[in-house]
Design a protein around this motif. Structure first.
Motif, short mmCIF file in Angstrom:
data_model
loop_
_atom_site.label_atom_id
_atom_site.label_comp_id
_atom_site.label_asym_id
_atom_site.label_seq_id
_atom_site.Cartn_x
_atom_site.Cartn_y
_atom_site.Cartn_z
N THR A 16 0.88 -1.18 0.00
CA THR A 16 0.00 0.00 0.00
C THR A 16 0.92 1.23 0.00
O THR A 16 1.40 1.64 1.05
CB THR A 16 -0.91 0.03 1.24
N ASP A 17 1.16 1.78 -1.17
CA ASP A 17 2.22 2.78 -1.33
C ASP A 17 2.18 3.91 -0.30
O ASP A 17 3.08 4.04 0.51
CB ASP A 17 2.15 3.38 -2.74
N VAL A 23 -0.61 5.90 2.30
CA VAL A 23 -1.99 5.92 2.82
C VAL A 23 -2.31 7.21 3.55
O VAL A 23 -3.44 7.42 3.97
CB VAL A 23 -2.24 4.72 3.76
N SER A 24 -1.31 8.06 3.73
CA SER A 24 -1.54 9.35 4.38
C SER A 24 -2.05 10.33 3.33
O SER A 24 -1.44 10.48 2.26
CB SER A 24 -0.22 9.85 4.98
N ARG A 25 -3.18 11.00 3.64
CA ARG A 25 -3.70 11.98 2.67
C ARG A 25 -2.69 13.10 2.45
O ARG A 25 -2.43 13.50 1.32
CB ARG A 25 -5.02 12.59 3.19
N ALA A 83 0.14 11.81 0.39
CA ALA A 83 -0.25 11.63 -1.02
C ALA A 83 -0.31 12.98 -1.74
O ALA A 83 0.19 13.13 -2.86
CB ALA A 83 -1.60 10.92 -1.10
N GLY A 103 0.81 1.51 5.64
CA GLY A 103 -0.64 1.31 5.64
C GLY A 103 -1.01 -0.14 5.61
O GLY A 103 -2.18 -0.50 5.40
N SER A 104 -0.02 -1.00 5.78
CA SER A 104 -0.28 -2.44 5.87
C SER A 104 0.87 -3.07 6.63
O SER A 104 1.97 -2.50 6.69
CB SER A 104 -0.39 -3.07 4.47
N GLY A 145 0.34 3.79 12.46
CA GLY A 145 0.24 3.24 11.12
C GLY A 145 -0.20 1.78 11.32
O GLY A 145 -0.84 1.42 12.30
N HIS A 146 0.12 0.94 10.40
CA HIS A 146 -0.14 -0.51 10.53
C HIS A 146 1.20 -1.17 10.88
O HIS A 146 2.21 -0.90 10.22
CB HIS A 146 -0.67 -1.08 9.22
N ASP A 152 -4.37 -6.10 9.59
CA ASP A 152 -5.05 -5.40 8.49
C ASP A 152 -6.49 -5.88 8.29
O ASP A 152 -7.19 -5.37 7.41
CB ASP A 152 -4.28 -5.63 7.17
N HIS A 177 -11.32 2.80 7.61
CA HIS A 177 -11.19 2.07 6.35
C HIS A 177 -12.53 1.83 5.65
O HIS A 177 -12.58 1.23 4.58
CB HIS A 177 -10.53 0.68 6.52
#
Ligand code: SF4
Length: 431
Positions: free
Chosen positions: A181-182, A184-186, A189, A231-232, A268-269, A300, A333
């Motif tokens: 998951t490249d 996941v932070s808005r 991104a 994110g994973s 995070g994850h 997850d 999620h």
């Protein structure tokens, strides 16, 4: 002067005194923590009536609730309802992460309606305004970004998440280290999209001194965001995450040198067995800066129950030194949270924070549990409900099924507490 500047000069501010009183500590202890940067007190000079909340080493673990609109749902009324849910569930702080509707009006309503510490992510407002005015986030002018930061600081925002560590170097590290998951932070991104499109460095990194000037003027605490947080579970503790942390560590030192209060955001994850190492790494690289973790979610697959997944990770992180837990709600999620999700998220996160405070030796934490145990032994139901983390739910549970005995309907007439008290000849009233 900022709280940090005052503490360095040995000036005990009213905010430091109030934090000390709330924590049951000597004011000098709080002053020395603020002076060395291991404690922050986010309190914008323009946030009238804010009740100072200390975050950091030696203090009670704090809990944050995120509220805010999305592009699909929410308005001022619904956000006020979520704010009330967060306050009544006793969140320590709130973040307004609105990305829909009149973002400035919602933020001002939140700040004007609560004495809680308020945080934001200014890039969200700047990014949405760039879409509306210039057609795309990547068209965001640097001047506009700093204008939004200035506006939010003037409005009284106590702390701001700024994704300054998402640099060209970190982005190239991301390209070299494929993820599940490249990003996941808005904020991460938005930033990466802008940097790649414009082929420029992250303006929050390049013009970090400009950010420091604004933060210094209003005593806004910088919360150095982890735009590359995993994110994973598969992406946890990977090179891009650590690359960003290294930059953040340098920015912590630059912030402190400028007299600006600073804390650091974390994953995070993350699998359970990596959490302790991540806390230790942050504390070491960021020179003891307060650590604000977003979970961590330990699996997850918890959709619908991610508040529990985050509470498990948060309890471990905080027990080993994380200072501040960002809540996760059952709708994580899945969708924008409802007020009831906010309430459940805060309660779950407070449970994690309290579990950690017991082992951290935070004043009053263990005593609270002892009082509850004694009330349980005494079958003192009023006291048990009063002492419950969520008295409303505890009272409802008690009322669900009545009993003819003095215990509860779980064992009915064969209440273990009552029977053993009789056999041992101990009377509950002696407790
Ligand atoms: S009835 Fe059973 S569960 Fe209920 S208070 Fe007594 S021992 Fe506890």
């Amino acid at each position: 002067m900022t709280q940090l500047e005052m503490a360095r000069q040995g000036v005990l501010s009213p905010e430091m005194k109030e934090v000390a009183a709330k924590e049951g500590l000597e004011p000098e202890r709080v002053l020395s923590g603020v002076a060395d940067g291991s404690i922050v007190i986010p309190a914008n000079v323009n946030h009238k009536g804010v009740e100072p909340c200390g975050i950091g080493a030696g203090l009670r673990t704090k809990v944050n609730a995120n509220i805010g609109t999305s592009s699909d749902y929410g308005d001022i009324d619904t956000e006020m309802e979520k704010l009330r849910a967060a306050v009544s569930a006793r969140s320590d702080t709130v973040m307004d992460l609105s990305t829909g509707g009149d973002i400035s009006a919602i933020r001002r309503a939140v700040i004007g309606s609560t004495s809680l510490t308020v945080g934001t992510v200014p890039l969200y407002q700047a990014g949405i305004e760039a879409i509306n005015r210039y057609g795309s986030i990547v068209a965001l002018p640097v001047e506009h970004l700093f204008a939004v930061i200035q506006e939010q600081a003037e409005d009284g925002v106590d702390f701001m998440t700024v994704h300054c560590g998402v640099t060209q170097k970190a982005t190239s590290r991301l390209r070299q280290s494929p993820r599940v998951t490249d990003v996941v932070s808005r904020g991460g991104a938005f930033t990466i999209g802008w940097m790649l499109h414009n082929d420029q460095e992250n303006p929050l990194y390049e013009y970090f001194d400009r950010l420091l000037d604004i933060a210094l003027k209003y005593d806004v605490t910088l919360s150095l965001g982890d735009g590359l947080r995993p994110g994973s579970l598969s992406d946890a503790s990977d090179r891009p995450q650590i690359e960003e942390l290294l930059t953040i560590g340098e920015l912590v030192e630059r912030s402190r040198a400028a007299g600006v209060q600073v804390m650091v955001e974390g994953p995070g994850h993350m699998p359970l067995d990596q959490i302790v190492a991540n806390v230790q790494l942050e504390k070491s690289i960021c020179k003891g800066a307060p650590f604000y973790v977003l979970g961590p979610l330990v699996t997850d697959i918890g959709a619908g129950y991610d508040h529990i997944s985050a509470a498990i990770g948060g309890a471990i992180a905080a027990a080993y030194g994380a200072d501040y837990l960002c809540y996760v709600t059952p709708s994580e999620h899945l969708s924008l949270p409802e007020p009831e999700d906010v309430r459940e998220g805060v309660i779950a996160t407070r449970l994690a924070a309290h579990a950690a405070d017991i082992v951290k030796g935070v004043k009053g934490a263990r005593e609270w549990d002892l009082k509850m145990s004694l009330a349980r032994r005494n079958l003192d139901w009023q006291e048990q409900i009063r002492l419950a983390l969520d008295p409303v739910k505890a009272a409802k549970g008690r009322e669900q099924h009545g009993t003819s005995g003095s215990g509860c309907s779980m064992c009915g007439q064969y209440c273990a507490m009552e029977l053993v008290a009789q056999y041992l000849g101990t009377s509950s009233t002696k407790c």
